[in-house]
Scaffold this motif. Structure first.
Motif, short mmCIF file in Angstrom:
data_model
loop_
_atom_site.label_atom_id
_atom_site.label_comp_id
_atom_site.label_asym_id
_atom_site.label_seq_id
_atom_site.Cartn_x
_atom_site.Cartn_y
_atom_site.Cartn_z
N PHE A 192 0.84 -1.20 -0.02
CA PHE A 192 0.21 -0.14 -0.26
C PHE A 192 0.88 1.26 0.01
CE2 PHE A 192 -2.41 -3.47 1.87
CZ PHE A 192 -3.81 -3.17 1.47
N LEU A 193 0.93 2.10 -0.96
CA LEU A 193 1.63 3.28 -1.03
C LEU A 193 0.83 4.63 -0.61
CD1 LEU A 193 4.34 2.93 -2.23
CD2 LEU A 193 3.10 1.01 -2.96
N PHE A 194 1.48 5.31 0.32
CA PHE A 194 0.80 6.53 0.69
C PHE A 194 1.96 7.79 0.38
CE2 PHE A 194 -1.09 3.39 3.30
CZ PHE A 194 -2.38 3.58 3.28
N PHE A 195 1.46 8.75 0.06
CA PHE A 195 2.55 10.05 -0.22
C PHE A 195 1.89 11.20 0.69
CE2 PHE A 195 2.94 7.66 -4.07
CZ PHE A 195 4.03 7.10 -3.83
N GLY A 196 2.56 11.76 1.74
CA GLY A 196 2.06 12.77 2.41
C GLY A 196 0.77 12.24 3.20
N GLY A 197 0.59 11.06 3.56
CA GLY A 197 -0.69 10.39 4.21
C GLY A 197 -1.71 10.46 3.05
N GLU A 198 -1.29 10.61 1.84
CA GLU A 198 -2.37 10.29 0.83
C GLU A 198 -2.17 8.99 0.14
OE1 GLU A 198 -4.09 12.58 -3.36
OE2 GLU A 198 -2.56 13.26 -2.41
N PHE A 199 -3.28 8.11 0.11
CA PHE A 199 -3.36 6.87 -0.65
C PHE A 199 -3.08 7.12 -1.90
CE2 PHE A 199 -5.29 3.12 -2.62
CZ PHE A 199 -4.50 2.42 -2.29
N SER A 200 -2.26 6.27 -2.46
CA SER A 200 -1.85 6.50 -4.13
C SER A 200 -2.44 5.31 -4.71
CB SER A 200 -0.42 6.45 -4.04
OG SER A 200 0.03 6.55 -5.68
N HIS A 201 -2.02 3.85 -4.39
CA HIS A 201 -2.29 2.75 -5.08
C HIS A 201 -1.74 1.54 -4.26
CE1 HIS A 201 1.65 3.91 -6.40
NE2 HIS A 201 1.96 2.47 -6.70
N CYS A 202 -2.06 0.29 -4.70
CA CYS A 202 -1.77 -0.85 -3.93
C CYS A 202 -1.20 -1.79 -5.11
CB CYS A 202 -2.93 -1.34 -3.32
SG CYS A 202 -2.38 -2.74 -2.41
N ALA A 203 -0.19 -2.38 -4.90
CA ALA A 203 0.46 -3.53 -5.92
C ALA A 203 0.21 -4.74 -5.00
CB ALA A 203 1.88 -3.17 -6.08
N ARG A 204 -0.14 -5.83 -5.84
CA ARG A 204 -0.06 -7.28 -5.36
C ARG A 204 1.18 -7.92 -5.96
NH1 ARG A 204 -2.42 -12.86 -5.96
NH2 ARG A 204 -3.32 -12.08 -7.80
N LYS A 205 2.16 -8.29 -4.95
CA LYS A 205 3.33 -8.68 -5.24
C LYS A 205 3.67 -10.30 -5.32
CE LYS A 205 5.58 -6.49 -1.91
NZ LYS A 205 6.62 -6.11 -1.11
N ILE A 206 3.69 -10.88 -6.20
CA ILE A 206 3.42 -12.35 -6.68
C ILE A 206 4.82 -13.02 -6.97
CG2 ILE A 206 2.39 -13.98 -7.92
CD1 ILE A 206 0.25 -11.75 -8.55
N PRO A 207 5.09 -13.85 -6.20
CA PRO A 207 6.39 -14.59 -6.39
C PRO A 207 6.39 -15.57 -7.65
CG PRO A 207 5.46 -15.65 -4.63
CD PRO A 207 4.51 -14.47 -4.96
N ALA A 208 7.51 -16.10 -8.12
CA ALA A 208 7.60 -16.95 -9.17
C ALA A 208 7.03 -18.50 -8.60
CB ALA A 208 9.12 -17.02 -9.66
N GLY A 278 0.53 2.24 -10.24
CA GLY A 278 -0.06 3.44 -9.80
C GLY A 278 0.36 4.66 -10.89
N PRO A 279 -0.47 4.68 -11.94
CA PRO A 279 -0.32 5.69 -13.08
C PRO A 279 -0.45 7.21 -12.60
CG PRO A 279 -2.09 4.11 -13.73
CD PRO A 279 -1.77 3.79 -12.08
N GLN A 280 -0.96 7.33 -11.32
CA GLN A 280 -1.15 8.72 -10.97
C GLN A 280 -0.02 8.91 -9.70
OE1 GLN A 280 -2.66 10.97 -12.63
NE2 GLN A 280 -3.33 9.28 -13.77
N MET A 281 1.09 8.05 -9.41
CA MET A 281 1.86 7.93 -8.35
C MET A 281 2.77 9.12 -8.36
SD MET A 281 5.36 7.32 -7.72
CE MET A 281 5.90 6.17 -8.89
N GLY A 282 3.28 9.58 -9.82
CA GLY A 282 4.19 10.78 -9.86
C GLY A 282 3.52 11.96 -9.13
N GLU A 283 2.18 12.33 -9.79
CA GLU A 283 1.38 13.40 -9.35
C GLU A 283 0.94 13.46 -7.89
OE1 GLU A 283 0.83 11.62 -11.93
OE2 GLU A 283 0.99 12.92 -13.57
N THR A 284 0.79 12.26 -7.27
CA THR A 284 0.33 12.22 -5.90
C THR A 284 1.56 12.55 -5.02
OG1 THR A 284 -1.17 10.46 -6.41
CG2 THR A 284 -0.60 11.03 -4.08
N LEU A 285 2.68 12.00 -5.50
CA LEU A 285 3.96 12.44 -4.57
C LEU A 285 4.52 13.78 -4.72
CD1 LEU A 285 7.08 10.29 -4.14
CD2 LEU A 285 7.51 12.42 -4.96
#
Length: 297
Positions: A192-208, A278-285
Motif C-alpha cells: 500500500f503506497l501513501f504519499f504525505g498521508g494520501e493513499f496512492s495505489h496498491c500493488a499485489r506482489k506475486i512470487p515466481a 499507480g499511474p497517478q503515483m508521480g502526481e500524488t508524490l
C-alpha cells in the motif's frame, strides 16, 4: 525551479559493470516521477548517494530513492544522510530513517496496536536459536531475516529437520525469525503506497512459481490490486502508528493463518514505489512534496 536530489546507487545504472538485475525499476520510477515533479515546479535530479562530489547544500531538498546497496555499507549510508540532513531538507527525515533502518521498529508498532506476524528476535541465526524458534512459534517452517536488510538479502526459509544453511546465506548479525505463511506463495504480498498521508495505489506482489520471494530479481511480478475499504483502513491504521509524517510510506502486508492481513514491514527509507501499478503515483508524490516544502523545517 526548486531542485530536489533523488538519491540512488551506482548499481542502479545499466552501464555500470556491477548493475543489479532490477536496475530497470529505477528507470521506471524516475520516469514516472520526473515529469510529474517538473509539472509541479520541481527539478528532480538523480544523484548517487555515495558520490564524493555530491553537495547537498546545492539542493532545496533530498529524497532518498533507490539506494539499494545501503545495507552492505550501513554506517557510510547513515553518515551521508546525517550530512545531508545538516545541509538541507531530507525526505524522509533522519529520525524516521534511523528508526526504520532496523526491523526492531516492528516491536514499537506491535505495542501501538499494528497487526503483526509472530516474531522471535535473536542476536544470531545459529542452529540453537533456529531450533528454539521452531518451538516458540510452534511451526515446522520458518523464515529468518536480518534486522538490518532489504530485498530478501541474507534471508532464508528453513523447514524443521533440514540442515541449517551456511553462515553466508543467513543474516550476518541480529535477526528476526517468523513462521512461513503459505499465503505469500499462494496469494502474494500487498504493498500500500501513501504519499504525505494520501493513499496512492496498491500493488499485489506475486512470487515466481516454487518461490516465496516477491522481488523481481527472483522472478516475482506485480499487478494492480484495488483494496477493499477494510484492507485500506487496516493499512492506514499501521501508517497512523508511526511518529511524524513521511513523504512516502509503503505498508507491506500478508495474509496470516487466521485469514487477516498482518504487517510484514513499513518501508520509509528506499522502497520501490511500483509506478506501473499507480499511474497517478508521480502526481500524488509531487503534491505531497509541495505541501511539505511549504512548511518550514
Amino acid at each position: 525551479m526548486t531542485r530536489i536530489a533523488f538519491l540512488t546507487a551506482a548499481c542502479m545504472f545499466r552501464d555500470n559493470p556491477a548493475a543489479r538485475a532490477d536496475c530497470f525499476e529505477y528507470e521506471l520510477e524516475i520516469a514516472a516521477l520526473q515529469p510529474a515533479c517538473a509539472a509541479a515546479g520541481f527539478d528532480l535530479v538523480p544523484v548517487i548517494w555515495d558520490d564524493p562530489d555530491f553537495d547537498p547544500s546545492t539542493f532545496d531538498g533530498v529524497m532518498i530513492g533507490t539506494c539499494w546497496d545501503y545495507m552492505e555499507k550501513p554506517d557510510a549510508f547513515m553518515a551521508r544522510l546525517e550530512a545531508i540532513s545538516a545541509a538541507t531538507r531530507l525526505f524522509n527525515p533522519l529520525p524516521m530513517v534511523r528508526w526504520n533502518s532496523r526491523k526492531t521498529y516492528l516491536k514499537d508498532l506491535a505495542e501501538r496496536g499494528a497487526p503483526m506476524i509472530p516474531t522471535v528476535w535473536a542476536e544470531r541465526a545459529t542452529a540453537d536459536t533456529i531450533a528454539a524458534a521452531f518451538e516458540t512459534l510452534d511451526c515446522d517452517d520458518i523464515v529468518v531475516k536480518p534486522v538490518l536488510g532489504a530485498g530478501a538479502w541474507r534471508q532464508a526459509r528453513i523447514r524443521k529437520g533440514e540442515p541449517v544453511p551456511a553462515a553466508e546465506a543467513l543474516p550476518p548479525a541480529d535477526c528476526m525469525i517468523q513462521p512461513f505463511l503459505p499465503a505469500v506463495a499462494e496469494e502474494g504480498e500487498y504493498a500500500f503506497l501513501f504519499f504525505g498521508g494520501e493513499f496512492s495505489h496498491c500493488a499485489r506482489k506475486i512470487p515466481a512459481s516454487g518461490d516465496y520471494r516477491v522481488q523481481s530479481e527472483y522472478g516475482g511480478h506485480e499487478e494492480i490490486h484495488v483494496p477493499g475499504e477494510d484492507e485500506l483502513a487496516l493499512a492506514r491504521s499501521v501508517l497512523d502508528c508511526i511518529e511524524g509524517e513521511p513523504l512516502y510510506a509503503r505498508v507491506d502486508m500478508l495474509r496470516g493463518l487466521d485469514g487477516q492481513l498482518a504487517l510484514i514491514e513499513i518501508e520509509l527509507i528506499e522502497p520501490y514505489l511500483y509506478p506501473e501499478q499507480g499511474p497517478q503515483m508521480g502526481e500524488t508524490l509531487a503534491r505531497a512534496l509541495g505541501r511539505m516544502l511549504a512548511v518550514p523545517a
